[in-house]
Design an enzyme around this catalytic site. Structure first.
Site: not given
Length: 329
Positions: A44, A203
Site C-alpha cells: 500500500d 479500494e
C-alpha cells in the site's frame, strides 16, 4: 567456409546478446521482474516528492491478520536508492483510540505542515508534523472518519491538494467517499460527504491532476487476488462526477508479477514525468499477506489517457532539479 561459419555464428550469438540486452533495457524481460524498491514485505505505498527528495510511506506487511502497529518512512534522492527513516507513527505509543491494523497511509502538505492520513483499527486517522519524516502527533485525539459511519470500510485515505489550496479527502473499501477538508486539514463538514462507486471500484483511491483534468484511480478485485489491478476515471472537478476510462487496466500483473495494485503516483517536480508506486505479491512465493513495494514509470498519451504500465520496466535514476525543489519548498 569454416571461417564464414564461425563468423556467422559469432554474429548470431552477438546479435542475440544485443537483442537480449536491448529487451532487458526496454523492460520486456518478462521472466525476470525488477527488484522491489524497498526490502522486505511492504504494501500500500504512498509516494510523494517534497523539496529535492522522494518519500515512500508503506504498510508494513507480512504480519498475521495485517496486524502492523506502526508506520515508517523511506527517502530517496533518485527513486532507486531508498533510506529507512524509521518509525514516524506508532499506534500504541502515539494514539489513544487505536493500537492495531496500521494500514494504507497517505501524505499531504499545506502551509508548511505535513499531514499524515492513515488507517488504524478500520478507521481513518490524521497526524501532523513539521517534517515529512515526523515525529507525527495526533491533533484531534480521535478518528477523522470513524468506523461504520459510512457505507463500506473506513480505510485507504488519500488527500489531494488542488492548485488553489483546497484539500479533498478520499477513502473507502467497497464504497468511495470524498469530502472537502476545512483549512485546518483535520476536520470537515459531514453533511458535505459525497458517496459514489465507479464500476469495478474496490479500494485504494488516488487522485492526481494533469493539464486541467482530474484523474481518480483505484484498485479492482481483492488484494489477495492475483488479478488485483488499477483502473481510473476522469472528471473536470475533484468532487466528480467521474467517467471511467475504457481499455485495459493501468496496472496489472503479468507472468511472475501477480496482484499488482494499491498504488500512488508522483510527478517529478517541474516536469511531465510520472512514476507509480504499488505492491505486488513477493517474488517468489508471496501472496496477499506478503507483498512488496515497487516503482515503475507511468506515461500519458497525447489525448491525456494513462498508458498501461509495464511492470517489467526498470526505473532509471531520476533526481529532482534544484529549481523545482526550491519552488516546492
Amino acid at each position: 567456409m569454416r571461417v564464414t561459419s564461425v563468423l556467422m555464428t559469432a554474429l548470431l550469438v552477438g546479435g542475440a546478446a544485443l537483442a537480449s540486452q536491448a529487451q532487458t533495457t526496454l523492460g520486456d524481460d518478462t521472466l525476470h521482474a525488477p527488484a522491489p524498491a524497498l526490502p522486505g514485505p511492504n504494501a500500500d505505498p504512498h509516494i510523494a516528492a517534497f523539496g529535492d527528495t522522494y518519500y515512500l510511506y508503506p504498510t508494513t506487511d507480512g504480519i498475521e491478520g495485517w496486524g502492523a502497529k506502526s508506520f515508517s518512512a523511506w527517502s530517496s534522492k533518485d527513486l532507486k536508492t531508498w533510506k529507512n527513516e524509521g518509525v514516524i507513527l506508532d499506534l500504541p505509543r502515539d494514539l489513544t483510540w487505536a493500537n492495531r491494523n496500521a494500514w494504507a497511509p497517505a501524505m499531504a502538505t499545506k502551509n508548511g505542515k505535513y499531514y499524515f492520513y492513515y488507517t488504524a483499527a478500520q478507521c481513518v486517522g490524521v497526524a501532523v508534523a513539521d517534517s515529512p519524516t515526523g515525529p507525527f502527533k495526533d491533533p484531534i485525539g480521535k478518528p477523522l472518519v470513524a468506523k461504520d459511519v459510512y457505507r463500506g470500510q473506513a480505510i485507504d485515505p488519500m488527500v489531494f491538494v488542488d492548485d488553489d489550496g483546497s484539500a479533498y479527502l478520499y477513502w473507502g473499501q467497497g464504497q468511495c467517499h470524498v469530502v472537502k477538508l476545512n483549512a485546518d486539514m483535520t476536520s470537515y463538514d459531514p453533511a458535505t460527504v459525497v458517496e459514489f462507486k465507479p464500476e469495478g471500484y474496490n479500494e485504494g483511491p488516488f487522485v492526481l491532476k494533469r493539464q486541467g483534468k482530474y484523474y481518480l484511480m483505484w484498485s479492482e478485485y481483492d488484494t489477495r487476488d492475483p488479478r488485483y489491478s488499477v483502473a481510473y476515471a476522469i472528471s473536470s472537478s475533484p468532487m466528480g462526477p467521474w467517467v471511467k476510462a475504457g481499455g485495459p487496466p493501468v496496472l496489472h500483473g503479468r507472468g511472475p508479477v501477480k496482484g499488482a495494485g494499491h498504488h500512488s503516483v508522483v510527478q517529478v517536480p517541474g516536469t511531465d514525468q510520472w512514476f507509480i508506486a504499488y505492491h505486488r505479491f513477493i517474488i517468489p512465493g508471496g501472496d496477499g499477506f506478503n507483498r512488496e513495494t515497487c516503482v515503475s514509470p507511468m506515461r500519458f498519451d497525447a489525448a491525456g489517457n494513462i498508458l498501461p504500465v509495464n511492470v517489467f520496466e526498470k526505473v532509471k535514476a531520476t533526481k529532482i532539479r534544484k529549481t523545482a525543489a526550491k519552488r516546492r519548498s
